[in-house]
Design an enzyme around this catalytic site. Structure first.
Site, PDB file in Angstrom:
ATOM      1  N   GLY A   1     -85.844  51.691  56.300  1.00  0.00           N
ATOM      2  CA  GLY A   1     -84.886  51.063  55.772  1.00  0.00           C
ATOM      3  C   GLY A   1     -84.252  50.039  56.734  1.00  0.00           C
ATOM      4  O   GLY A   1     -84.895  49.659  57.723  1.00  0.00           O
ATOM      5  N   SER A   2     -83.174  49.561  56.529  1.00  0.00           N
ATOM      6  CA  SER A   2     -82.799  48.679  57.371  1.00  0.00           C
ATOM      7  C   SER A   2     -82.335  49.256  59.094  1.00  0.00           C
ATOM      8  O   SER A   2     -81.903  50.437  59.032  1.00  0.00           O
ATOM      9  CB  SER A   2     -81.185  48.014  56.989  1.00  0.00           C
TER      10      SER A   2
ATOM     11  N   GLU B   1     -79.671  48.658  60.615  1.00  0.00           N
ATOM     12  CA  GLU B   1     -78.196  49.189  60.653  1.00  0.00           C
ATOM     13  C   GLU B   1     -77.991  50.662  60.280  1.00  0.00           C
ATOM     14  O   GLU B   1     -77.363  51.357  60.675  1.00  0.00           O
ATOM     15  CB  GLU B   1     -77.557  48.215  59.582  1.00  0.00           C
TER      16      GLU B   1
ATOM     17  N   GLU C   1     -88.460  53.991  60.577  1.00  0.00           N
ATOM     18  CA  GLU C   1     -89.134  52.666  60.385  1.00  0.00           C
ATOM     19  C   GLU C   1     -88.113  51.662  59.708  1.00  0.00           C
ATOM     20  O   GLU C   1     -87.711  51.685  58.712  1.00  0.00           O
ATOM     21  CB  GLU C   1     -90.374  52.693  59.151  1.00  0.00           C
TER      22      GLU C   1
ATOM     23  N   CYS D   1     -90.980  44.551  55.497  1.00  0.00           N
ATOM     24  CA  CYS D   1     -90.493  44.608  56.690  1.00  0.00           C
ATOM     25  C   CYS D   1     -91.623  43.926  57.693  1.00  0.00           C
ATOM     26  O   CYS D   1     -91.113  43.684  58.888  1.00  0.00           O
ATOM     27  CB  CYS D   1     -90.212  46.183  57.150  1.00  0.00           C
TER      28      CYS D   1
ATOM     29  N   GLU E   1     -83.238  39.351  59.794  1.00  0.00           N
ATOM     30  CA  GLU E   1     -84.289  39.555  58.939  1.00  0.00           C
ATOM     31  C   GLU E   1     -83.696  39.064  57.640  1.00  0.00           C
ATOM     32  O   GLU E   1     -82.549  39.423  57.342  1.00  0.00           O
ATOM     33  CB  GLU E   1     -84.281  40.936  58.912  1.00  0.00           C
TER      34      GLU E   1
HETATM   35  P1  TAP Z   1     -81.237  50.417  53.332  1.00  0.00           P
HETATM   36  O1  TAP Z   1     -79.764  49.865  53.115  1.00  0.00           O
HETATM   37  O2  TAP Z   1     -81.227  50.810  54.841  1.00  0.00           O
HETATM   38  O3  TAP Z   1     -81.503  51.653  52.357  1.00  0.00           O
HETATM   39  C1  TAP Z   1     -82.654  52.508  52.764  1.00  0.00           C
HETATM   40  C2  TAP Z   1     -82.507  54.022  52.233  1.00  0.00           C
HETATM   41  O4  TAP Z   1     -81.370  54.481  53.049  1.00  0.00           O
HETATM   42  C3  TAP Z   1     -82.021  54.041  50.880  1.00  0.00           C
HETATM   43  O5  TAP Z   1     -82.730  55.153  50.128  1.00  0.00           O
HETATM   44  C4  TAP Z   1     -80.547  54.023  50.768  1.00  0.00           C
HETATM   45  O6  TAP Z   1     -79.979  54.601  49.804  1.00  0.00           O
HETATM   46  C5  TAP Z   1     -80.314  54.776  52.029  1.00  0.00           C
HETATM   47  N1  TAP Z   1     -79.016  54.882  53.011  1.00  0.00           N
HETATM   48  C6  TAP Z   1     -78.193  53.953  52.820  1.00  0.00           C
HETATM   49  N2  TAP Z   1     -77.322  54.240  53.452  1.00  0.00           N
HETATM   50  C7  TAP Z   1     -77.440  55.325  54.166  1.00  0.00           C
HETATM   51  C8  TAP Z   1     -76.518  56.390  55.100  1.00  0.00           C
HETATM   52  N3  TAP Z   1     -75.579  55.828  55.575  1.00  0.00           N
HETATM   53  N4  TAP Z   1     -77.203  57.345  55.329  1.00  0.00           N
HETATM   54  C9  TAP Z   1     -78.345  57.584  54.781  1.00  0.00           C
HETATM   55  N5  TAP Z   1     -79.076  57.018  53.866  1.00  0.00           N
HETATM   56  C10 TAP Z   1     -78.584  55.702  53.564  1.00  0.00           C
HETATM   57  O7  TAP Z   1     -82.598  49.426  53.422  1.00  0.00           O
HETATM   58  P2  TAP Z   1     -82.931  48.841  51.919  1.00  0.00           P
HETATM   59  O8  TAP Z   1     -82.052  47.745  51.757  1.00  0.00           O
HETATM   60  O9  TAP Z   1     -83.062  49.685  51.041  1.00  0.00           O
HETATM   61  O10 TAP Z   1     -84.230  48.107  52.572  1.00  0.00           O
HETATM   62  C11 TAP Z   1     -84.361  46.950  53.256  1.00  0.00           C
HETATM   63  C12 TAP Z   1     -84.429  47.322  54.761  1.00  0.00           C
HETATM   64  O11 TAP Z   1     -85.546  48.158  55.069  1.00  0.00           O
HETATM   65  C13 TAP Z   1     -85.079  46.006  55.735  1.00  0.00           C
HETATM   66  O12 TAP Z   1     -84.343  46.031  56.882  1.00  0.00           O
HETATM   67  C14 TAP Z   1     -86.426  46.340  55.718  1.00  0.00           C
HETATM   68  O13 TAP Z   1     -87.069  45.657  57.022  1.00  0.00           O
HETATM   69  C15 TAP Z   1     -86.465  47.795  55.909  1.00  0.00           C
HETATM   70  N6  TAP Z   1     -87.858  48.446  55.517  1.00  0.00           N
HETATM   71  C16 TAP Z   1     -88.441  48.521  56.637  1.00  0.00           C
HETATM   72  C17 TAP Z   1     -89.781  49.128  56.510  1.00  0.00           C
HETATM   73  C18 TAP Z   1     -90.339  49.428  57.711  1.00  0.00           C
HETATM   74  S1  TAP Z   1     -91.800  50.411  57.371  1.00  0.00           S
HETATM   75  N7  TAP Z   1     -90.296  49.326  58.944  1.00  0.00           N
HETATM   76  C19 TAP Z   1     -90.400  49.226  55.089  1.00  0.00           C
HETATM   77  C20 TAP Z   1     -89.560  48.945  54.230  1.00  0.00           C
HETATM   78  C21 TAP Z   1     -88.216  48.452  54.524  1.00  0.00           C
HETATM   79  P3  TAP Z   1     -79.493  53.774  48.553  1.00  0.00           P
HETATM   80  O14 TAP Z   1     -79.949  52.606  48.490  1.00  0.00           O
HETATM   81  O15 TAP Z   1     -79.811  54.624  47.339  1.00  0.00           O
HETATM   82  O16 TAP Z   1     -77.976  54.106  48.595  1.00  0.00           O
END
Ligand code: TAP
Length: 454
Positions: A205-206, A208, A227, A261, A354
């Site tokens: 995920g992100s 942050e 990741e 990503c 990003e």
């Molecule tokens: P996030 O907001 O980070 O969410 C990812 C996951 O984490 C979701 O399941 C989310 O749950 C959960 N989450 C959110 N806050 C959390 C917390 N405080 N504690 C534990 N889990 C928490 O990212 P996104 O918006 O879904 O995805 C976009 C980001 O992912 C981008 O920055 C992208 O670069 C990154 N990404 C990276 C990769 C690799 S392999 N490096 C691949 C794909 C994406 P909910 O959304 O259900 O609330």
């Protein structure tokens, strides 16, 4: 209940129960209870169950691809490829249980050897952009190594993970070994991170949220793999096949509507070929088919949500820097056109943060040294490409760029059998390939005395 929305239509496509922290605790208890028996399953039998899961996914490939295309708004051709990769991932790691090899180490007075032990209960938290693919990169090696799993998909895209849970049970995976919890990250995800009975968190995920996970995991010294985000560069040298590069590079930013990503969202072009590159790129971008995810000819779908579209739009506040754009359909849907900003300086916000949407920055450079300097001038280090016909330069630059995954004259990022992950703030650890199994096992060292009488 949680309403699941289809981003191309803005309509609700399903309702699913929404979990709370109590459900996380129940899932962890089930996983903890199932762990002793699952780790004791003979390696060959565990492998057979993994292969049966792969077969079960393959049997439902078309319906899973349709769920993913509708729920994540991705083109059906991409979704079909992703579910194919999920099948491949389970087959690849089905070989894992029988290849968790230890070492024998020469020591004085005895025999010393190592075992690769499962960690226990692992908590997997995944995003919405490649929902089942990224889940499988974690679930398959975790199960292969003998762990039990609590999987939290993103609330926006939980449907394919719920299907996986059913398929796994039908394939013979014992109850409690894989537990899917659909709930918000801020409560359920956070509870997983802090839960004393979870031994490891694997997160995508992100950056942050990754940072908050690393902090939260410190309380119980959990193992963590992350990741995270990226701001990768495609570096196009003047000696490259410019027409080929300019026709291919847009797909490395606009694939998955830029919600990738690995997106090469900074396109570095050697100044002497900038005009030619932009001319060919414009033709490619304007011809890109943006529309209904379920149409097999579609190349780009909508963004995941209205709020995400707003975030992406903030990077293009006016038309000043827009070199050209593709089109979008009219009517409902979270559409955003493929957009190219040029020329951009690497100090601008669009080149530093990003965007996670279909916005590309074209950045001119002069010479190899400057190309490497700009490519590395970012807090991220996930992927990247080098376009050149000079083999020596390709390898020199590949070694000089601080990033986990690079391709030469290609947009390729991910293969089941090769390691994937980031340098710098793009993450910790590697997924896929043989390396991933290391991240789901602990090394145990055993010394056996050969002294007489022992
Ligand atoms: P996030 O907001 O980070 O969410 C990812 C996951 O984490 C979701 O399941 C989310 O749950 C959960 N989450 C959110 N806050 C959390 C917390 N405080 N504690 C534990 N889990 C928490 O990212 P996104 O918006 O879904 O995805 C976009 C980001 O992912 C981008 O920055 C992208 O670069 C990154 N990404 C990276 C990769 C690799 S392999 N490096 C691949 C794909 C994406 P909910 O959304 O259900 O609330």
């Amino acid at each position: 209940m949680l309403s699941i929305v289809e981003p191309a239509t803005e309509e609700v496509m399903a309702e699913v129960p929404r979990a709370g922290t109590g459900d996380v605790d129940s899932a962890v208890a089930a996983a903890r209870g199932a762990f002793p028996a699952w780790r004791a399953v003979a390696p060959g039998d565990r492998a057979a169950i993994m292969r049966a899961i792969a077969d079960g996914i393959e049997a439902k490939l078309d319906s899973l691809a349709r769920i993913e295309a509708r729920n994540a708004g991705k083109p059906i051709s991409d979704a079909t490829g992703e579910i194919g990769m999920v099948v491949e991932t389970f087959r690849y790691y089905a070989a894992g249980p029988e290849r968790l090899l230890g070492k024998t180490i020469p020591v004085a007075g005895g025999v010393d050897f190592t075992f690769r032990e499962p960690m226990g209960v692992v908590g997997l938290i995944v995003p919405w952009n490649f929902p089942l693919a990224i889940a499988s990169w974690k679930v398959a090696p975790a199960l292969a190594a003998g762990n039990t799993v609590v999987l939290k998909p993103a609330e926006l895209t939980p449907l394919s993970a719920l299907e996986l849970e059913k398929i796994a049970l039908e394939a013979g995976l014992p109850e409690g070994v894989l537990n899917v919890v659909v709930g918000p990250g801020s409560t359920c995800g956070q509870r997983m991170v802090e839960h004393p009975d979870i031994n490891k968190i694997a997160f995508t995920g992100s950056t942050e949220v990754g940072r908050s996970i690393a902090e939260g995991a410190a309380g119980t010294i959990k193992r963590v793999t992350l990741e995270l985000g990226g701001k990768s560069a495609a570096v196009v040298f003047a000696d490259a096949d410019i027409d080929k590069a300019a026709a291919a590079v847009p797909y490395a930013v606009f694939g998955n509507a830029g919600q990738d990503c690995c997106a090469r969202s900074r396109i570095l072009v050697e100044r002497s070929q900038l005009d030619r590159f932009l001319e060919v790129m414009e033709g490619t971008v304007k011809a890109m088919r943006v529309g209904d995810p379920l149409d097999s000819s579609t190349e780009m779908g909508p963004l995941i949500s209205a709020s995400h579209r707003e975030a992406v739009a903030s990077f293009v506040p006016d038309e000043r820097n827009v070199a050209f754009r593709g089109g979008v359909p009219e009517g409902p849907g979270y559409w955003f056109p493929p957009t190219v900003l040029a020329p951009v300086s690497n100090t601008e916000r669009a080149a530093r943060e990003e965007i996670f949407g279909p916005v590309a920055c074209v950045i001119p450079f002069d010479g190899e040294e400057e190309a490497v300097r700009i490519a590395n001038d970012t807090e991220y280090g996930l992927s990247g490409s080098i376009w050149t016909r000079d083999g020596g330069r390709a390898l020199r630059v590949a070694r000089a760029i601080d990033t986990g995954v690079l391709s030469i004259n290609s947009n390729s990022s991910v293969r089941v059998s090769t390691p994937f992950g980031g340098f710098k703030q793009s993450g910790i650890g590697r997924e896929l390939g043989p390396d991933a199994l290391d991240h789901y096992t602990e090394v145990k060292n055993v010394y056996y005395s050969t002294e007489e009488g022992s």
